[in-house]
Design a protein around this motif. Structure first.
Motif, PDB file in Angstrom:
ATOM      1  N   ASN A  61       0.796  -1.240   0.208  1.00 19.33           N
ATOM      2  CA  ASN A  61       0.040   0.001   0.071  1.00 19.33           C
ATOM      3  C   ASN A  61       0.966   1.111   0.046  1.00 19.33           C
ATOM      4  OD1 ASN A  61      -2.870  -0.424  -0.144  1.00 19.33           O
ATOM      5  ND2 ASN A  61      -2.726  -1.393   1.881  1.00 19.33           N
ATOM      6  N   TYR A  62       2.025   1.170   0.708  1.00 15.88           N
ATOM      7  CA  TYR A  62       2.940   2.515   0.796  1.00 15.88           C
ATOM      8  C   TYR A  62       3.440   2.653  -0.668  1.00 15.88           C
ATOM      9  CZ  TYR A  62       3.485   1.565   5.885  1.00 15.88           C
ATOM     10  OH  TYR A  62       3.373   1.234   7.220  1.00 15.88           O
ATOM     11  N   ALA A  63       3.680   1.807  -1.355  1.00 18.32           N
ATOM     12  CA  ALA A  63       4.288   2.076  -2.689  1.00 18.32           C
ATOM     13  C   ALA A  63       3.132   2.446  -3.669  1.00 18.32           C
ATOM     14  CB  ALA A  63       4.940   0.651  -3.074  1.00 18.32           C
ATOM     15  N   THR A  64       2.097   1.847  -3.641  1.00 22.49           N
ATOM     16  CA  THR A  64       1.120   2.076  -4.621  1.00 22.49           C
ATOM     17  C   THR A  64       0.257   3.368  -4.534  1.00 22.49           C
ATOM     18  OG1 THR A  64      -0.779   1.040  -3.202  1.00 22.49           O
ATOM     19  CG2 THR A  64       0.500  -0.287  -5.100  1.00 22.49           C
ATOM     20  N   PHE A  65       0.345   3.845  -3.184  1.00 20.68           N
ATOM     21  CA  PHE A  65      -0.408   5.184  -2.905  1.00 20.68           C
ATOM     22  C   PHE A  65       0.743   6.353  -3.397  1.00 20.68           C
ATOM     23  CE2 PHE A  65      -3.767   3.195  -0.452  1.00 20.68           C
ATOM     24  CZ  PHE A  65      -4.744   3.794  -0.513  1.00 20.68           C
ATOM     25  N   ASP A  66       1.924   6.202  -2.775  1.00 20.26           N
ATOM     26  CA  ASP A  66       2.776   6.899  -3.339  1.00 20.26           C
ATOM     27  C   ASP A  66       2.878   7.306  -4.755  1.00 20.26           C
ATOM     28  OD1 ASP A  66       3.837   7.852  -0.740  1.00 20.26           O
ATOM     29  OD2 ASP A  66       5.719   6.590  -0.764  1.00 20.26           O
ATOM     30  N   ILE A  67       2.747   6.095  -5.427  1.00 23.15           N
ATOM     31  CA  ILE A  67       2.900   6.102  -6.907  1.00 23.15           C
ATOM     32  C   ILE A  67       1.812   6.885  -7.553  1.00 23.15           C
ATOM     33  CG2 ILE A  67       2.874   4.728  -9.102  1.00 23.15           C
ATOM     34  CD1 ILE A  67       4.337   2.510  -7.786  1.00 23.15           C
ATOM     35  N   ILE A  68       0.438   6.434  -7.224  1.00 19.89           N
ATOM     36  CA  ILE A  68      -0.626   7.045  -7.851  1.00 19.89           C
ATOM     37  C   ILE A  68      -0.542   8.635  -7.119  1.00 19.89           C
ATOM     38  CG2 ILE A  68      -2.274   6.520  -5.999  1.00 19.89           C
ATOM     39  CD1 ILE A  68      -2.756   6.135 -10.026  1.00 19.89           C
ATOM     40  N   ALA A  69      -0.351   9.033  -6.102  1.00 21.60           N
ATOM     41  CA  ALA A  69      -0.430  10.328  -5.732  1.00 21.60           C
ATOM     42  C   ALA A  69       0.763  11.165  -6.415  1.00 21.60           C
ATOM     43  CB  ALA A  69      -0.009  10.288  -4.036  1.00 21.60           C
ATOM     44  N   ASP A  70       1.732  10.574  -6.748  1.00 18.84           N
ATOM     45  CA  ASP A  70       2.504  11.462  -7.486  1.00 18.84           C
ATOM     46  C   ASP A  70       2.217  11.571  -8.778  1.00 18.84           C
ATOM     47  OD1 ASP A  70       4.931  12.933  -8.321  1.00 18.84           O
ATOM     48  OD2 ASP A  70       6.366  11.530  -7.519  1.00 18.84           O
ATOM     49  N   LEU A  71       1.664  10.724  -9.563  1.00 19.53           N
ATOM     50  CA  LEU A  71       1.183  10.804 -10.968  1.00 19.53           C
ATOM     51  C   LEU A  71      -0.228  11.673 -10.945  1.00 19.53           C
ATOM     52  CD1 LEU A  71       1.485   7.039 -12.250  1.00 19.53           C
ATOM     53  CD2 LEU A  71       2.748   9.134 -13.163  1.00 19.53           C
ATOM     54  N   THR A  72      -0.968  11.802 -10.011  1.00 18.20           N
ATOM     55  CA  THR A  72      -2.121  12.446  -9.800  1.00 18.20           C
ATOM     56  C   THR A  72      -1.890  13.974  -9.504  1.00 18.20           C
ATOM     57  OG1 THR A  72      -3.624  10.568  -9.326  1.00 18.20           O
ATOM     58  CG2 THR A  72      -4.358  12.693  -9.113  1.00 18.20           C
ATOM     59  N   PHE A  73      -0.956  14.254  -8.261  1.00 16.71           N
ATOM     60  CA  PHE A  73      -1.026  15.396  -7.854  1.00 16.71           C
ATOM     61  C   PHE A  73       0.502  16.144  -7.815  1.00 16.71           C
ATOM     62  CE2 PHE A  73      -4.119  13.157  -5.204  1.00 16.71           C
ATOM     63  CZ  PHE A  73      -5.241  13.727  -5.471  1.00 16.71           C
ATOM     64  N   GLY A  74       1.229  15.275  -8.591  1.00 18.71           N
ATOM     65  CA  GLY A  74       2.602  16.041  -8.777  1.00 18.71           C
ATOM     66  C   GLY A  74       3.449  15.819  -7.460  1.00 18.71           C
ATOM     67  N   GLU A  75       3.086  14.919  -6.465  1.00 28.47           N
ATOM     68  CA  GLU A  75       3.898  14.870  -5.202  1.00 28.47           C
ATOM     69  C   GLU A  75       3.268  13.478  -4.549  1.00 28.47           C
ATOM     70  OE1 GLU A  75       3.358  17.471  -1.878  1.00 28.47           O
ATOM     71  OE2 GLU A  75       1.990  18.453  -3.046  1.00 28.47           O
ATOM     72  N   PRO A  76       4.364  12.640  -3.551  1.00 25.27           N
ATOM     73  CA  PRO A  76       3.955  11.500  -3.397  1.00 25.27           C
ATOM     74  C   PRO A  76       3.136  11.827  -1.759  1.00 25.27           C
ATOM     75  CG  PRO A  76       6.044  11.849  -2.694  1.00 25.27           C
ATOM     76  CD  PRO A  76       5.615  12.911  -3.773  1.00 25.27           C
ATOM     77  N   LEU A  77       2.734  10.692  -1.238  1.00 23.48           N
ATOM     78  CA  LEU A  77       2.169  10.735  -0.071  1.00 23.48           C
ATOM     79  C   LEU A  77       3.403  10.474   1.090  1.00 23.48           C
ATOM     80  CD1 LEU A  77      -1.320   8.973  -0.272  1.00 23.48           C
ATOM     81  CD2 LEU A  77      -0.856  11.522  -0.413  1.00 23.48           C
ATOM     82  N   HIS A  78       4.438  10.175   0.694  1.00 19.38           N
ATOM     83  CA  HIS A  78       5.577  10.054   1.280  1.00 19.38           C
ATOM     84  C   HIS A  78       5.517   8.852   2.554  1.00 19.38           C
ATOM     85  CE1 HIS A  78       7.622  13.413  -0.363  1.00 19.38           C
ATOM     86  NE2 HIS A  78       6.608  14.237   0.093  1.00 19.38           N
ATOM     87  N   CYS A  79       4.691   7.826   2.153  1.00 18.34           N
ATOM     88  CA  CYS A  79       4.308   6.614   2.954  1.00 18.34           C
ATOM     89  C   CYS A  79       5.790   5.963   3.045  1.00 18.34           C
ATOM     90  CB  CYS A  79       3.281   5.639   2.414  1.00 18.34           C
ATOM     91  SG  CYS A  79       1.715   6.357   2.303  1.00 18.34           S
ATOM     92  N   LEU A  80       6.403   5.688   1.886  1.00 20.34           N
ATOM     93  CA  LEU A  80       7.694   5.047   1.793  1.00 20.34           C
ATOM     94  C   LEU A  80       8.859   5.732   2.607  1.00 20.34           C
ATOM     95  CD1 LEU A  80       7.873   3.599  -1.676  1.00 20.34           C
ATOM     96  CD2 LEU A  80       7.505   2.118   0.124  1.00 20.34           C
ATOM     97  N   ARG A  81       8.750   7.020   2.423  1.00 21.02           N
ATOM     98  CA  ARG A  81       9.787   7.884   3.186  1.00 21.02           C
ATOM     99  C   ARG A  81       9.764   7.829   4.363  1.00 21.02           C
ATOM    100  NH1 ARG A  81       9.096  14.312   2.841  1.00 21.02           N
ATOM    101  NH2 ARG A  81       7.640  13.656   4.593  1.00 21.02           N
ATOM    102  N   ASP A  82       8.500   8.047   5.010  1.00 18.16           N
ATOM    103  CA  ASP A  82       8.091   8.055   6.391  1.00 18.16           C
ATOM    104  C   ASP A  82       7.841   6.563   7.247  1.00 18.16           C
ATOM    105  OD1 ASP A  82       8.455  10.700   6.122  1.00 18.16           O
ATOM    106  OD2 ASP A  82       6.337  11.153   5.944  1.00 18.16           O
ATOM    107  N   ARG A  83       7.701   5.597   5.999  1.00 25.52           N
ATOM    108  CA  ARG A  83       7.538   4.249   6.598  1.00 25.52           C
ATOM    109  C   ARG A  83       6.351   4.029   7.329  1.00 25.52           C
ATOM    110  NH1 ARG A  83      13.439   1.952   8.854  1.00 25.52           N
ATOM    111  NH2 ARG A  83      14.759   2.887   7.553  1.00 25.52           N
ATOM    112  N   GLY A  84       5.390   4.778   7.088  1.00 22.74           N
ATOM    113  CA  GLY A  84       3.803   4.849   7.476  1.00 22.74           C
ATOM    114  C   GLY A  84       2.851   5.099   6.546  1.00 22.74           C
ATOM    115  N   TYR A  85       1.666   4.932   7.054  1.00 23.05           N
ATOM    116  CA  TYR A  85       0.554   5.367   6.173  1.00 23.05           C
ATOM    117  C   TYR A  85       0.308   6.901   6.214  1.00 23.05           C
ATOM    118  CZ  TYR A  85      -1.548   0.842   5.156  1.00 23.05           C
ATOM    119  OH  TYR A  85      -1.759  -0.412   4.860  1.00 23.05           O
TER     120      TYR A  85
END
Length: 514
Positions: free
Chosen positions: A198-222
């Motif tokens: 989930n961390y990976a897929t949410f970061d990918i789709i957020a970056d593709l949609t909004f131009g920036e990730p949710l940083h789940c992978l960076r912060d190791r959390g939802y």
């Protein structure tokens, strides 16, 4: 002189305890009589009375609603199809099909050739009214859908996918990097692989949609948004049942927590603000918004601001949770079938000498990986129920049954994919069925459409395939995976539109290479 106020004998009698009881009793009799009459009509005289199914389900929405609200709809539908066959009436106005080889083209296909009836429109009663009042692709009318699809198709084209690969690969590499770090920090500590997917897929789709990730992978959390997505999906599912069964509207506040509804509002506001921020950026980065902005110059493709906002919400849910669900389910199936995992490991590790070699083009050449993922989608479809459509005016004949106009119809995916009518050994995980194995020569592969079918099929299908293949390949290339709890059935899950997944605890061990 005092004037007496007259009280009619009737008013007096009605206001007495006996009168109140009599009125209440009469009311109950009327309601009960109407309910019984309606149930008898639904079972024996309704235009759908000839369609097989349990009489209680034909009589009332209660059997369907009760299971849907508890999240137990999927096994119930599967049992009914096993009992009644390809076509089952699930409620007074709803029919489920597992004859996908016929129903997909008949209901969801292009209206050409033999399909010259009016289109089967989306059943909007299954979708919450958008908070901005504007439907996304998923429930837009035919004209708006066609225009929006022409605009958005460029963002999901093969050319766009190649441009987006660097962005996607960056997050997949960050996923494996973070997993390596976690193992180094605590080598024997189990991890929940569902969360990491989930961390990976949410970061990918957020970056593709909004131009920036949710940083789940960076912060190791939802990110808080992820929780909002899960809650919004559940609220939408329960709200649909309440709208279908009006009596429940009276008690809806107890069925849907006010806090959960507010979370949906909060999510939409946050998403809207992200859309604003992205549209204000002057950049040509290869994300969805770049293509949307570019197509605003065309009158035939231009989208309103509200349509852009609604579709951004759709992308975040449809482009993240479903892919993570598919990866989680397939990982579990591989761990429960070690011989299949062994074959997949040999294919991936035997082909690539470095993780960087695992590209979009190269994973498309991995026949066994593609078969494994196809079988995972069949066994555990991310959308296990169906995509409801409304039968057009004049009615239609579907799988041998006349179905009147206004009926809600769909292919129940989980039931269809687990039916012996469509697949040999349907409850077994066997990737070889997709590789020409003669045991499965009679499988009705045309019934397998996990991304829907026809002009309204999933626009992001190719992105989803590329994403899941690269993630699965790189995780298996980097790690040996061990299932922690080998006794529990991870697939014992509830469904509220999407699967309510439990943690999938595994131990990872870095692959040792010479």
């Amino acid at each position: 002189m005092e004037t007496s106020v007259g009280i009619s004998p009737l008013s007096f009698r009605l206001s007495s305890p006996q009168g109140i009881l009599a009125v209440f009793t009469a009311f109950l009799v009327i309601i009960s009589s109407y309910t019984i009459f309606n149930a008898i009509y639904n079972v024996y005289f309704h235009p759908l009375s000839h369609v097989p199914g349990p009489k209680l389900a034909a009589a009332s929405w209660i059997p369907y609603a009760r299971r849907a609200l508890k999240g137990n709809l999927v096994p119930w539908i599967k049992r009914l199809h096993e009992q009644y066959g390809d076509v089952v009436r699930l409620s007074p106005t709803e029919v489920s099909f597992i004859s996908g080889d016929q129903t997909w083209p008949d209901v969801y296909g292009f209206r050409t050739g033999k399909h010259k009836t009016p289109p089967y429109l989306k059943d909007r009663s299954w979708y919450s009214v958008p908070l901005n009042g504007t439907y996304s692709l998923i429930a837009a009318d035919e004209v708006a859908h066609s225009r929006m699809r022409r605009n958005l198709s460029h963002a999901f084209s093969d050319k766009a996918l190649k441009e987006q690969e660097v962005l996607v690969q960056g997050y997949v590499d960050l996923l494996t990097h973070r997993l390596h770090e976690k193992i180094e920090d605590a080598p024997k500590e189990p991890i929940d692989i569902v969360k990491w997917y989930n961390y990976a897929t949410f970061d990918i789709i957020a970056d593709l949609t909004f131009g920036e990730p949710l940083h789940c992978l960076r912060d190791r959390g939802y990110h808080p948004w992820v929780t909002l997505v899960f809650q919004a999906a559940k609220v939408t599912s329960i709200s649909a049942i309440i709208r279908k069964y009006p009596i429940l509207e009276k008690i809806s506040k107890s069925l849907i927590a006010k806090e959960a509804i507010m979370k949906r509002v909060e999510f939409f506001k946050l998403s809207t603000s992200k859309v604003t921020a992205r549209l204000e950026k002057d950049t040509a980065r290869p994300d969805f918004m770049t293509h949307i902005i570019r197509n605003q110059e065309s009158n035939e493709k231009r989208m309103t601001r509200a349509e852009i906002e609604s579709n951004a919400n759709l992308f975040l849910v449809a482009g993240s949770e479903t892919t993570a669900t598919m990866l989680s389910g397939t990982t579990y199936l591989l761990l429960k079938n070690p011989e299949i995992m062994k074959k997949l490991v040999e294919e991936i590790r035997g082909r690539f000498k470095s993780s960087s070699e695992i590209t979009f083009d190269e994973v498309n050449k991995l026949d066994y990986l593609i078969a494994v993922l196809s079988e995972g989608l069949r066994y555990y479809p991310p959308v296990p129920t169906g995509f409801p459509r409304v039968v057009p005016p004049g009615g239609d004949r579907l799988s041998g049954y006349y179905v009147p106009e206004g009926t809600s119809v769909y292919v129940s995916q989980h039931a269809a994919y687990h039916s012996a009518r469509n697949f040999a050994e349907p409850d077994s995980f066997i990737p070889e069925r997709w590789l020409g194995d003669e045991r499965f020569v009679d499988d009705k592969r045309a019934s397998f459409q996990p991304f829907s079918f026809g002009p309204r099929n999933c626009l992001g299908k190719n992105l989803a395939y590329a994403e899941m293949r690269v993630i699965m390949a790189k995780v298996i290339w980097n790690f040996d995976i061990e299932l922690v709890d080998t006794t529990a059935d991870w697939f014992d899950q509830k469904v509220f539109a999407l699967w309510e997944k439990a943690p999938l605890m595994v131990r990872l061990k870095p692959v040792q290479r010479a």
